[in-house]
Design a protein around this motif. Structure first.
Motif, short mmCIF file in Angstrom:
data_model
loop_
_atom_site.label_atom_id
_atom_site.label_comp_id
_atom_site.label_asym_id
_atom_site.label_seq_id
_atom_site.Cartn_x
_atom_site.Cartn_y
_atom_site.Cartn_z
N HIS A 48 0.82 -1.21 0.00
CA HIS A 48 0.00 0.00 0.00
C HIS A 48 0.86 1.26 0.00
O HIS A 48 0.40 2.33 -0.34
N ASN A 226 -3.95 6.57 3.91
CA ASN A 226 -4.90 5.84 3.07
C ASN A 226 -4.90 4.36 3.42
O ASN A 226 -5.95 3.72 3.52
N ALA A 227 -3.69 3.82 3.60
CA ALA A 227 -3.56 2.42 3.96
C ALA A 227 -4.14 2.15 5.35
O ALA A 227 -4.76 1.10 5.59
N ASP A 230 -7.97 1.99 5.24
CA ASP A 230 -8.36 0.71 4.62
C ASP A 230 -8.13 -0.44 5.60
O ASP A 230 -8.94 -1.37 5.68
N ALA A 231 -7.03 -0.37 6.35
CA ALA A 231 -6.73 -1.41 7.32
C ALA A 231 -7.79 -1.46 8.42
O ALA A 231 -8.15 -2.53 8.91
N GLN A 233 -10.96 -0.83 8.05
CA GLN A 233 -12.11 -1.53 7.49
C GLN A 233 -11.90 -3.04 7.53
O GLN A 233 -12.81 -3.80 7.87
N ARG A 234 -10.70 -3.48 7.21
CA ARG A 234 -10.42 -4.91 7.23
C ARG A 234 -10.35 -5.46 8.65
O ARG A 234 -10.72 -6.61 8.91
N ASP A 267 -14.40 0.95 12.07
CA ASP A 267 -14.89 1.40 10.75
C ASP A 267 -14.98 2.91 10.62
O ASP A 267 -15.07 3.43 9.51
N MET A 307 -10.48 11.65 2.20
CA MET A 307 -10.95 10.30 1.86
C MET A 307 -12.46 10.24 1.72
O MET A 307 -13.18 11.07 2.21
#
Length: 307
Positions: A48, A226-227, A230-231, A233-234, A267, A307
């Motif tokens: 990422h 950004n990473a 996203d992390a 969310q995962r 989240d 974002m």
């Protein structure tokens, strides 16, 4: 001699044009404690960040982590809001760029404790005076018409708290996950309250970055953020893969980890201004800070706004 010098220069140029490993300038070092509250960091992947690398640096306690952050040995950290705010207040160039998590702060009590009133005169453990957990304790006591001085507050390493409760050295504790869940699954205590019952949206852990890093490596900082989102969310996914990643960073049994993850979410990692202002007020109320930094002084929302 001229031929030798020319050969060396040519070799250096050719080597420079070829593939190279990222140098130290291409590495972002982020500190953390192995707790559920730092989980988004566990889901970050090097790809990422393009050509850069991220190095997670594990610490055993907040003191060592903050020493590394304040001295610039790491570029950022997942850390207690209050500790980072105190560093900022003292002139350390750190900015909060995102939350570490939402919720996930339970007040655990011995089985003979049925309400906050039962804690009068008893010992309650917290991880650090400068912590949301300390403020949560005061919030709970106030909600029951009690005062902070009605209990004996002690600082204790989080990993020690479940055993201390079972041994009767303390009657309650408030701490980051997964140590609350451990107290429940080990059978040493039960949930007296969850934080949202009397302090909704409490700010506990923040992702903070040094301003020097933000200024000098703004593009890398943007890719990292950004990473990170996203992390988050995962990390919030309810899947075997997500569970396995959590477990690889925390030495904890499956039952306790599963319960811990039920109490926490990742989240929405935006730092809400109103929530931050309430935290500032409580720090002053409890005489934990004379002049905590303002939202503008401490929070950098620019990455989340993009974002």
């Amino acid at each position: 001699m001229k031929r030798i010098i020319l050969f060396l220069i040519t070799a250096i140029i050719i080597a420079g044009c070829g593939h190279r490993e990222p140098v130290e300038d291409d590495v972002i070092k982020i500190g953390y404690l192995p707790i559920t509250h730092a989980s988004p960091l566990y889901f970050l992947e090097d790809e990422h960040l393009d050509s850069a690398e991220m190095e997670l640096v594990q610490f055993g306690d907040w003191i060592d982590l903050m020493d590394a952050l304040n001295s610039g040995r790491i570029d950022g950290a997942s850390v207690l809001f209050q500790l980072a705010m105190k560093a900022n207040e003292q002139g350390i160039d750190v900015k909060a760029t995102a939350l570490g998590h939402e919720d996930g702060n339970a007040i655990i009590a011995g089985h003979d404790i049925e309400s906050a009133e039962d804690l009068a005169g008893e010992t309650v453990a917290i991880p650090h005076t400068l912590s949301t957990h300390n403020i949560l304790l005061d919030e709970m006591l106030q909600s029951e018409g009690m005062s902070y001085g009605d209990v004996n507050v002690v600082e204790m390493p989080p990993a020690e708290m479940p055993a201390a409760l079972g041994e009767g050295r303390i009657e309650s504790y408030v701490v980051a996950e997964p140590f609350g869940a451990l107290g429940v699954t080990l059978g040493t205590g039960h949930v007296l309250h969850q934080s949202h019952e009397f302090w909704p949206n409490c700010l506990c852990c923040a992702l903070v970055l040094r301003e020097e890093f933000l200024d000098e490596k703004s593009e890398l900082a943007s890719r990292f953020m950004n990473a990170y989102v996203d992390a988050g969310q995962r990390a919030d996914e309810d899947s075997e893969g997500s569970f396995a990643i959590h477990q690889s960073y925390m030495d904890i049994d499956e039952e306790a980890l599963e319960l811990s993850l039920d109490w926490i979410s990742y989240d929405n990692l935006d730092i809400n201004r109103d929530d931050f202002e309430y935290l500032r007020e409580r720090l002053v109320d409890l005489n934990l800070s004379e002049d905590p930094p303002t939202y503008e002084e401490f929070v950098d929302p620019s990455f989340m706004e993009e974002m």
